[in-house]
Write a protein that holds these residues in place. Structure first.
Motif, mmCIF file in Angstrom:
data_model
loop_
_atom_site.group_PDB
_atom_site.id
_atom_site.type_symbol
_atom_site.label_atom_id
_atom_site.label_comp_id
_atom_site.label_asym_id
_atom_site.label_seq_id
_atom_site.Cartn_x
_atom_site.Cartn_y
_atom_site.Cartn_z
ATOM 1 N N TYR A 234 1.006 -1.230 -0.041
ATOM 2 C CA TYR A 234 0.040 -0.070 0.197
ATOM 3 C C TYR A 234 0.914 1.090 0.041
ATOM 4 O O TYR A 234 1.980 1.169 0.590
ATOM 5 N N TYR B 54 -3.011 0.643 -3.843
ATOM 6 C CA TYR B 54 -2.722 -0.478 -3.197
ATOM 7 C C TYR B 54 -2.768 -1.733 -4.185
ATOM 8 O O TYR B 54 -3.569 -1.703 -5.290
ATOM 9 N N GLN C 295 -2.849 -6.232 -4.429
ATOM 10 C CA GLN C 295 -2.738 -7.510 -3.477
ATOM 11 C C GLN C 295 -2.162 -8.578 -4.024
ATOM 12 O O GLN C 295 -1.999 -9.760 -3.461
ATOM 13 N N SER D 179 1.033 -6.071 4.127
ATOM 14 C CA SER D 179 0.165 -6.918 5.021
ATOM 15 C C SER D 179 -0.065 -8.247 4.279
ATOM 16 O O SER D 179 0.117 -8.371 3.000
ATOM 17 N N VAL E 86 -2.549 -11.101 3.137
ATOM 18 C CA VAL E 86 -4.117 -11.276 2.710
ATOM 19 C C VAL E 86 -4.667 -12.760 2.640
ATOM 20 O O VAL E 86 -3.562 -13.421 2.687
#
Lengths: 114, 115
Positions: free
Chosen positions: B33, B48, B50, B94, B96
């Protein structure tokens, strides 16, 4: 829509006393995480504590605890025995399993007084 | 030690120039992000990602561009179209895929000043 609200722009607390920083949230997703971060004047974001939406007990990490009231959609941070080094900006944040986007509140600036 | 690096810590540019901010992570996180923070304000999401080769616009994507060619890298370009680029930029990553999102890990940030 997802939203995080921190209504206290600034707070003062006497050293060694406890302080509560308020945070309310709004989401329709049943699976979400709530987070608190500390940002000192240096700018780094320090992760403090995490609460999952299905957790039955309030999270605690040392002097930090999260007062999670799901029905009221609140996730207040409690700092016990405040120290001068706790003076910083504190942000409440949320993420949901649907998007994995993280949204942040506007923050609360905490000043600990000697 | 695992973590996120952002370089440089301070960056100065002349108006009208594009500038690229670096973000590298060795945490093996899928998601990365970019946030912008203005003085006394909260964090606003710029872009962002993923998964590699895929990214989404955040709330304030205009005037910015990103790429995600490698899992560990997510550079942000501040283009000349960004009307007020002077700000503090934070990169984060992070995990996911878990039922409940986990915390983000943040880099130390880059302070960009455009004159």
């Amino acid at each position: 829509a997802q939203k995080i609200t921190q209504t206290q722009p600034g707070m003062f607390v006497q050293e060694k006393e406890a302080v509560t920083l308020d945070c309310t949230y709004d989401t329709s997703d049943p699976s979400y995480g709530l987070f608190w971060y500390k940002q000192p004047s240096s700018g780094e974001m320090i992760f403090l504590i995490y609460q999952g939406s299905y957790d039955q007990q309030n999270a605690t990490e040392g002097r930090y605890s999260l007062n999670f009231q799901k029905a009221r959609k609140s996730a207040n941070l409690v700092i016990s025995a405040s120290q001068l080094g706790d003076s910083a900006m504190y942000f409440c944040a949320m993420s949901t399993s649907g998007t994995y986007k993280y949204i942040f509140g506007t923050g609360t600036r905490l000043k600990v007084l000697a | 030690d695992g973590g996120i690096t952002q370089s440089p810590k301070y960056l100065f540019r002349k108006e009208g120039q594009n500038v690229t901010l670096s973000c590298e992570q060795n945490l093996n996180h899928d998601a990365m992000y970019w946030y912008r923070q203005d003085p006394g304000q909260g964090l606003r999401l710029i872009y962002y990602s993923q998964i590699v080769n895929d990214f989404q616009k955040g709330d304030i994507a205009e005037g910015y561009s990103v790429s995600r060619e490698k899992k560990e890298s997510f550079p942000l370009t501040v283009t000349s179209a960004q009307k007020n680029p002077t700000a503090f930029y934070l990169c984060a990553s992070s995990i996911v895929g878990s039922p409940i999102p986990y915390e983000q890990y943040f880099g130390p940030g880059t302070r960009l000043t455009v004159t």
